[in-house]
Design an enzyme around this catalytic site. Structure first.
Site, PDB file in Angstrom:
ATOM      1  CG  ASN A   1      12.460 -27.357  28.245  1.00 54.21           C
ATOM      2  OD1 ASN A   1      13.164 -26.398  28.573  1.00 54.21           O
ATOM      3  ND2 ASN A   1      11.283 -27.601  28.794  1.00 54.21           N
ATOM      4  N   GLY A   2      15.940 -27.776  28.794  1.00 50.00           N
ATOM      5  CA  GLY A   2      16.619 -28.058  30.053  1.00 50.00           C
ATOM      6  C   GLY A   2      17.979 -27.429  30.081  1.00 50.00           C
TER       7      GLY A   2
ATOM      8  CB  CYS B   1      13.366 -24.700  25.091  1.00 54.24           C
ATOM      9  SG  CYS B   1      14.941 -23.866  24.996  1.00 54.24           S
TER      10      CYS B   1
ATOM     11  CE1 TYR C   1       5.649 -15.145  34.083  1.00 53.11           C
ATOM     12  CE2 TYR C   1       7.626 -16.434  33.678  1.00 53.11           C
ATOM     13  CZ  TYR C   1       6.786 -15.396  33.343  1.00 53.11           C
ATOM     14  OH  TYR C   1       7.069 -14.616  32.266  1.00 53.11           O
TER      15      TYR C   1
ATOM     16  N   GLY D   1       9.278 -19.732  24.678  1.00 55.49           N
ATOM     17  CA  GLY D   1      10.479 -19.293  23.973  1.00 55.49           C
ATOM     18  C   GLY D   1      10.131 -18.420  22.782  1.00 55.49           C
TER      19      GLY D   1
END
Lengths: 470, 470, 470, 470
Positions: D107-108, D6, D247, D33
């Site tokens: 985020n995680g 995210c 990436y 996202g």
């Protein structure tokens, strides 16, 4: 009158349904026009058209493609211009006439459109659209001939300017290119039958083979069974648009018999031969400057690097936080890499400079990250004249190179150095085909004799447009 | 060729912006056409058109109305038919011709459309749409006249059939009604200037006054300042569509000089005089049967009651749980009231019976709630013939009364009794104007001489349609 | 805190897929809430919810219904209020708790919501929505019980106010109605299994039979196989909302054991007994005044007529030409019939008068057509008090009858006469069930003891709302 | 449970309206996202949230940004996964609790989510969503503390796994990063105040300066006036996600203290040191392979060229002409340049190989143009293990390198040679920070002790995803 760049495609197939192939072909030509899209198919009985404003994907979904039943068909994408962008002007245009039912798609610009229309109106023609295409259909209907081939032979001498068009009748599909061959039109062959397209990328996507260009002054006639004949309505005097190579076409396309990416690499190589620059790296303005930057790097030995990351999510609607600050849109689309720029002597390369507005914004954006030096390169010569042959350039007094010297432009752009490719250099790349191209936007030598002073310019800058995609 | 019912409006105003008034007028005419909507305005310099598929509210929002600047304009709604419902056929249709720029909206059906088109095509005309309107524009352009008035006088003798149309030119707005006056066209006057509309409800909504009907065979000419003249292009032989009264027009409208609700009440009263029924109550099929049911109740003394509640949320998209069971759509739209029905002898009344399919479904729905008896009444005579004058009726072999006797229909509908209003009864209501109406759908006496056998019927049943609104 | 009227439904079926039935049931309950719609289904393994803002048809299409696989499910429509109309508050609400997974739909208003929430927050509960439903789920989770039945028995004494809710667990479906029974909740039986719904119209649409009302203070428990048990958590002291009969429910529904249309007819009959009026005709405000007007006409002998035609195309978005003139929206929706009104002594009847604003606009609209006299009737008594039990009435100082006398209101409305049904008359219609209804909005006698002065009113007028549909 | 990558952002501004800045920041984080987007703002009185499914531009327009008034706010974009992609799970998540109102973006991935949830449910918590975020809010509410700082200190030891989150309260904005620092979180400073963001590109777009990373184990506390403090809840033991460099992050971003593009160039350089290849040119898979390819070219001296042109119009909806042929989607997105490929020995380079499916399709597409040789390079080591720390990788048995040897993969891909970067080589690039990264996807050494066998993988391949954007 309309000025725009467009993409056209025509497919005759042994399969019952060509709409999917037409859709994919149009998507591969999307860069040639984002204003409207349309497809007409013929199923052996009648023609059916679906067209609308927007991208190919906005106009066509599975539902639409299912409705378009037919073993042959034509398609069109049109470039967005201000003002007259209404669905009436979307193509294909379909008409019933005394010599049959026709659907037509057109890429180009007829410079004697007004004169021809006046003449037709006097004879009783009524005009429901602004498009060149309707004019051609009227000319065919008023030709006095009783079949499409004879009618075409009759009228193609009357229309002046740039035109690559495809006409579909119940019996035939015809690909026509003007004697100067301004706009490309390529013939290909897929597993299931012949295909005509503005650029070869449409043919390749459908796993077809490129057969050849339709020649300037030629009409290619495709029967329903796929047999192909051709004839010349005029002797070819090729003046192909060099700007298709420089900017407009897709890098993977073959047009005018050569690969576009390859041509652009040579633009960069030639530019490297013409100028000598002290720099740490060359950074392309993505994506239009990439190929020429690679060529420049190869020839000059100056390392190629990424310095601006393009945001692929930049959508069609743009919310501007401070309308006065026009630079924010560029900022959102192009994200500089600080580590590439800071303290470096960098070269920025773009395919061309039209108004100069966007180039200036990019240079100032780059300067926020403290480069030691910023050199700006244009991979094409100075654009001093508008195009009347189907590309949507601004009027002369908006073209920065028409009014300013190189040094004045450099100052305006806030560059430390500014170099253009020379016209001679460009012609050198064209090589033996050198005389077969139109350079009017650079040197003002318009191939078609006409009174250009009276032609209105209904246009928008090429620079900074959303369509700089490749 | 197209057959449909439409609504038209034209407004000349001292105000700078008529688009809002045109929008509201079109909304009040929405029942006359739900397929497409369009508006053309003139601002003193040029005409601008916005049109699209869908309801007035789906095509026009504040954004569109803001774009349509102009002190005068015309608007159109079109009825949905199968097949040729494409945006090309949406109106207004705008054209540039040798005698000027025209925008046109049309309600009606030209029965010699094909013949006229063939003739025009021979002279070089090309047809981009299927609409009568484009044909009229071609005729004007080919008239050989140099002004719109002369051109109209020249061509109006050539077109046969039903037509009420409005033409807008930069200088004039013209309202035209065919010599038979099949379709209505009313002239009104608002605070800000004159208005032409298919029905008076548009005039009333805009707080205007009804001035008079445009007469059959008359052309009304409105200057930009609002001055109004008129002339006759043919002697009037009125054969006005009686079905406008029976079903199509809004109950609050005045057309052909009389209020529609009032006329429908008389249909019910007359029917009550013609039949004698033993029943506890009369229940209208909402909303089209309400007025006549009130009339029937008054005359017969049989109490009027609600027995079917109409669901106003029935949207445009219909999700059918069992496609084989076509009755579910009716079930969702009309909700029976058990306490009104159970154990009662009830009369159901609708304006007409076309195919009989929906009537049958409604009767069976009612029977789920155990009435003692179900009598079905049609407030109009047996419909035995298709309409060629602008109403979208099915072809003859789909008209239940064209093939079956009253007793056969009664059995099909599953009614205990079935009665139609007699044609004599209908004429009695028309009274002294009795000969001024067209009864072709009832008696097959078509006012316009033509070979109807060759005319295709591109149509859809009136019965059970979404548009039974009032 | 939220105040609104809603519609709920729950279905247990032997079929594998209940989503279509839930969808149709919700459409039939659409008049109870237009703000949001939602469905949760259980397929034997897990629950799936789809919900969104808008009408049932805007939230659900074939795609959504296909995704909602399950043999049982619950659905909800919510009424639009200003402010807190966000998708978080849409229902069903689904939660995982220590005593299992629950989905819940709720119609009503908990008057001790704030106090309960404060208490729960102190114990560590967090609130993601504003809805009563989330509060109930928290109470269940904090109940200290280990199964839903015990938890319900534990908590139902704590919540005060109006509630009719349905809880779905993997094993059970439970229908709950508060001891006063303010809001309706009906049990039915279709071919495929049991159904719970706010109104019987949902049951009838699905071809089911009405079994009985869930009783005040009762919990009905439905097993997955369709077996039904019930228990009482409190002794019933029915105070059912009389306004469901007067205005809110659909005329074809049976609630509280009686048909709604029938009840409304009696309202009109009773009113006719109470007042004597010299008039030519009675005209209902469509559609909410129709049933009572029929009753008035029957009892008084004064003829019933149509005088206002309702425009069914009045969509959700309203473009106002002159925002200052709030009457235009009414004008677009209600179209007077001149011939019915002109020169006549007319009675207008509506179900109730809340703010008076719309009634005044309608009377003035009618007066444009020159009636000789305008009498206005309210088929319910004077509304002097806000509702705290789930109907969205304005606060007291917006209720016209809370501040003005009958004569002052008559003047405000610009009526020649004004009559309300008496409270005694209303009770007479309720008959032997007279004490089983809540009349708080008329007489201020609130059945639930509470400090109402502190309750905020988050509301919107009932009058002139889009939802006056039947 | 949810696994996804995210993007988060939080802004405190001296300006009255931060919604525009939040919107632009989210657009720059769009690559993290594409499933849903949301913003919560606080205006000094209350919090307001707008969120929805889709891209930032699909959820937010001018209307939404105008509604979101507030001087501070937080925003979130979420990555699309199969199954649980519903609007309930969109963030920010807002709750009222006993210690105040909170909005949170996260985020995680919390690897002890289930255990914690079970514990909370036992204490009476109910869960309306599947998200880690709701769990954190419950923990805060149950902490027994009376203020957010104390509550955070209390609970941050309980949550295990990867988390970078931002909490907004009326008084504070808090940025939190787990002790391992798996996910990035950067602090910046714009002209108008502080900003927290997943990547620095959001800061740069808003013309801000990067201040520093939030440290692993640190909580940064921002007052409403912009004052910043911080504390550590745990000692940092950095194990930052190396895949963010390889990436996931944008090339122009600075995360973990280094520029992403620069890191990727080094990946290519290191790979060139490790392998020796006979080739004419290196062609990147655009856009994810570009930076490493440049590095490879520089180090190896093998010319860099364009060979695949990426189609920027490839929209979100994909119409597949032959669903069996999964390669067509790749064909539409990546258009080979024949003249670059034909007869050449080419190297293709991508950032990584996950499932191998897309790599195989690309190689076969390239082979249609007759290269002499095709070498495939992965700029990262073999991916043999799933990620449990917030990146959405497939389960182990879908990871091609978990099951096959290098030679087996080469055959599967139809490559002439196949080389991966070595893990040692990767660590060499990391240099002195070598031990500060997590390499679990390569070597299976998961930094957080847990029983991973029981964790479900709710995921989608990284390879061939739409989101390979840079």
């Amino acid at each position: 009158m309309f000025k725009h760049e467009c993409g056209v495609v025509g497919i005759v197939s042994e399969l019952k349904n060509t709409s999917y192939d037409l859709y994919f072909a149009l998507r591969s030509l999307q860069h040639r026009g984002q204003e409207s899209a349309g497809i007409t198919v013929y199923d052996g009985k009648s023609m059916k058209t679906i067209k609308g404003m927007g991208l190919v994907d906005e106009v066509f979904g599975v539902k639409e493609l299912m409705e378009l039943k037919g073993y042959k068909g034509i398609g069109h994408v049109r470039y967005s211009t201000t003002g007259k962008s209404t669905v009436e002007n979307a193509q294909p245009i379909f008409a019933r006439t005394n010599i049959g039912h026709f659907a037509l798609v057109h890429n180009g610009n007829l410079i004697n459109y007004r004169k021809l229309r006046k003449g037709l109106e006097k004879r009783g023609a009524i005009f429901l659209t602004d498009s060149d295409s309707e004019l051609i259909l009227h000319l065919l209907a008023f030709s006095g001939q009783s079949d499409i081939i004879s009618a075409l032979k009759e009228i193609l001498h009357k229309v002046k300017g740039a035109f690559s068009f495809i006409i579909m009748t119940p019996d035939l599909m015809l690909g026509v290119r003007d004697p100067y061959g301004f706009r490309p039109l390529v013939l290909g062959e897929t597993e299931h039958g012949p295909i005509l397209a503005s650029e070869s990328c449409a043919i390749t996507l459908l796993k077809g083979k490129i057969v050849r260009d339709i020649n300037p002054g030629e009409v290619v006639v495709i029967q329903n069974k796929g047999n192909i004949n051709s004839f010349y309505f005029d002797s070819p005097t090729p003046k192909m648009c060099i700007f298709e190579y420089i900017y407009f076409a897709r890098p993977d396309s073959y047009i005018f018999g050569q690969n576009v990416h390859e041509f652009r690499v040579k633009l960069g190589e030639q530019l490297a031969k013409e100028v000598s620059i002290d720099a740490d790296k060359i950074i392309p303005i993505p994506d239009s400057g990439i190929s020429a930057s690679l060529g420049f790097s190869r020839e000059s030995g100056i390392p190629y690097d990424r310095g601006l990351i393009r945001d692929h999510y930049t959508g069609r609607t743009f919310i501007n936080p401070s309308p006065k600050d026009r630079s924010f849109k560029v900022r959102m689309k192009l994200n500089p890499i600080k580590s590439t720029i800071e303290g470096k002597k960098i070269i920025l390369l773009d395919d061309s400079i039209v108004r100069g507005t966007t180039s200036k914004i990019i240079i100032n954006l780059i300067r926020e990250f403290n480069p030691k030096k910023v050199v700006f390169l244009s991979a094409s010569p100075m654009i001093k004249n508008p195009c009347y042959y189907g590309i949507d350039t601004p009027s002369r007094n908006e073209l920065i190179a028409a009014k300013k010297t190189n040094e004045e432009i450099r100052k305006y752009l806030n560059a430390d150095e500014l170099h253009y490719l020379s016209l001679e250099g460009l012609k050198k790349i064209a090589g033996t085909r050198c005389d077969s191209f139109c350079y009017a936007c650079f040197n003002g030598e318009y191939p078609v004799k006409a009174d250009y002073s009276g032609l209105s310019k209904n246009i928008k800058a090429c620079e900074g447009k959303q369509i700089k995609l490749f």
